[in-house]
Design a protein around this motif. Structure first.
Motif, PDB file in Angstrom:
ATOM      1  N   VAL A  49       1.126  -1.097  -0.061  1.00 62.61           N
ATOM      2  CA  VAL A  49       0.102  -0.216  -0.029  1.00 62.61           C
ATOM      3  C   VAL A  49       0.753   0.993  -0.098  1.00 62.61           C
ATOM      4  O   VAL A  49       1.602   1.370   0.940  1.00 62.61           O
ATOM      5  CB  VAL A  49      -0.803  -0.056   1.159  1.00 62.61           C
ATOM      6  N   VAL A  50       0.780   2.163  -0.868  1.00 60.42           N
ATOM      7  CA  VAL A  50       1.772   3.306  -1.262  1.00 60.42           C
ATOM      8  C   VAL A  50       0.885   4.473  -1.070  1.00 60.42           C
ATOM      9  O   VAL A  50      -0.296   4.557  -1.800  1.00 60.42           O
ATOM     10  CB  VAL A  50       2.394   3.186  -2.545  1.00 60.42           C
ATOM     11  N   SER A  51       1.095   5.336  -0.273  1.00 65.22           N
ATOM     12  CA  SER A  51       0.730   6.711  -0.329  1.00 65.22           C
ATOM     13  C   SER A  51       1.502   7.956  -0.905  1.00 65.22           C
ATOM     14  O   SER A  51       2.696   7.814  -0.586  1.00 65.22           O
ATOM     15  CB  SER A  51       0.243   7.008   1.321  1.00 65.22           C
ATOM     16  N   LYS A  52       0.854   8.842  -1.175  1.00 65.66           N
ATOM     17  CA  LYS A  52       1.647  10.150  -1.637  1.00 65.66           C
ATOM     18  C   LYS A  52       1.841  11.216  -0.757  1.00 65.66           C
ATOM     19  O   LYS A  52       1.094  11.849  -0.031  1.00 65.66           O
ATOM     20  CB  LYS A  52       0.967  10.847  -2.955  1.00 65.66           C
ATOM     21  N   ASN A  53       3.247  11.376  -0.582  1.00 63.47           N
ATOM     22  CA  ASN A  53       3.489  12.536   0.456  1.00 63.47           C
ATOM     23  C   ASN A  53       3.443  13.807  -0.316  1.00 63.47           C
ATOM     24  O   ASN A  53       4.293  13.954  -1.333  1.00 63.47           O
ATOM     25  CB  ASN A  53       4.744  12.334   1.026  1.00 63.47           C
ATOM     26  N   ILE A  54       2.472  14.735   0.070  1.00 63.55           N
ATOM     27  CA  ILE A  54       2.128  15.817  -0.581  1.00 63.55           C
ATOM     28  C   ILE A  54       3.321  16.866  -0.647  1.00 63.55           C
ATOM     29  O   ILE A  54       3.648  17.440  -1.508  1.00 63.55           O
ATOM     30  CB  ILE A  54       0.638  16.501  -0.243  1.00 63.55           C
ATOM     31  N   ILE A  55       3.935  17.040   0.551  1.00 65.34           N
ATOM     32  CA  ILE A  55       4.988  17.903   0.744  1.00 65.34           C
ATOM     33  C   ILE A  55       6.316  17.372   0.040  1.00 65.34           C
ATOM     34  O   ILE A  55       6.858  18.363  -0.670  1.00 65.34           O
ATOM     35  CB  ILE A  55       5.583  18.029   2.114  1.00 65.34           C
ATOM     36  N   ASP A  56       6.734  16.282  -0.051  1.00 66.51           N
ATOM     37  CA  ASP A  56       7.906  15.904  -0.807  1.00 66.51           C
ATOM     38  C   ASP A  56       7.690  15.359  -1.950  1.00 66.51           C
ATOM     39  O   ASP A  56       8.498  15.071  -3.012  1.00 66.51           O
ATOM     40  CB  ASP A  56       8.800  14.893   0.040  1.00 66.51           C
ATOM     41  N   SER A  57       6.274  14.953  -2.470  1.00 64.28           N
ATOM     42  CA  SER A  57       5.856  14.474  -3.504  1.00 64.28           C
ATOM     43  C   SER A  57       6.650  12.992  -3.827  1.00 64.28           C
ATOM     44  O   SER A  57       7.155  12.762  -5.039  1.00 64.28           O
ATOM     45  CB  SER A  57       6.183  15.124  -4.846  1.00 64.28           C
TER      46      SER A  57
END
Length: 259
Positions: A49-57
């Protein structure tokens, strides 16, 4: 949401197999020496399961998620059934472990625990259906009474003979893993790689059961247990159907979104 649809579908398919298996068990509740079947399950492939880190993209893994359930196999449970008295001298049950070996019409051998014996048209002691036992015991046509001892010795009272005449010796087959045998119907099983090769002993020796003449082994299906399992399978099927329905509702909501 698409994953939820597929995962719910695997659960429904697995529970359908369970219901089919239970129905077959219930249908054979009065079949002599029938051994009930049980479904084994396994969890399916896991994906990260992979989520997107918005700050670091940056994609960050957050564990793994399963993709549903699969049927590992349907196996037999060789627990002993109750012995029922029939007073028929050709009914012979195995009180314990072991199988009778029979010769099939194609020359191969099969194994059975159903002791409803008969004398076939060739005069050979046979399992139900006319397949002769591997020991090829011939019963004289003038036999008045057939005697099967607990250790497998077969004797007969025949005309012009004061003492019973010994006809042969029955043996029982044992398997390292009887649950791995392949059922082929008519209470017959074939050896397989999973069951291992059989070894043979006289009844009562090397862990084999003894023979009981005039008795038949009943099915090991327990009605109450099977009915409970059936209700559990139905409820599990309903829950998985609700998962599919919930995923479909979420997809419908997303399709109806307006800017």
């Amino acid at each position: 949401m698409m994953d939820a649809l597929y995962i719910g579908a695997t659960g429904m398919a697995a529970q359908q197999t369970t219901v089919d298996t239970i129905s077959n068990n219930l249908a054979n509740v009065n079949t002599p020496a029938y051994k009930k079947s049980r479904v084994s399950f396994e969890d399916m492939v896991y994906r990260p399961v992979v989520s997107k880190n918005i700050i670091d993209s940056v994609d960050q893994p957050e564990g793994k998620r399963g993709t549903g359930v699969g049927v590992l196999g349907v196996g037999k449970l060789f627990t002993l059934g109750d012995l029922k008295k029939t007073d028929n001298p050709l009914d012979v049950s195995i009180n314990g472990q072991g199988f009778l070996e029979v010769i099939m019409p194609d020359g191969n051998v099969a194994f059975t625990r159903a002791g409803s014996l008969e004398v076939n048209r060739d005069g050979l002691l046979s399992a139900a259906g006319g397949n002769p036992l591997k020991q090829m015991i011939r019963v004289p046509p003038d036999t008045a009474n057939l005697i099967v001892d607990s250790n497998g010795t077969v004797r007969a009272n025949v005309a012009n003979e004061k003492a019973p005449v010994e006809l042969g010796q029955l043996e029982l087959a044992m398997f390292p893993n009887p649950a791995g045998m392949n059922p082929i119907g008519e209470n017959l099983y074939l050896a397989s790689e999973r069951s291992g090769d059989p070894f043979f002993s006289k009844p009562g020796e090397d862990g084999t059961g003894v023979l009981a003449q005039g008795y038949l082994e009943s099915s090991n299906v327990k009605l109450v247990e099977e009915m409970i399992n059936l209700m559990l399978a139905q409820r599990a099927y309903e829950v998985n159907a609700k998962v599919v329905q919930a995923a479909d509702d979420l997809l419908a909501m997303s399709n109806n979104l307006r800017r």
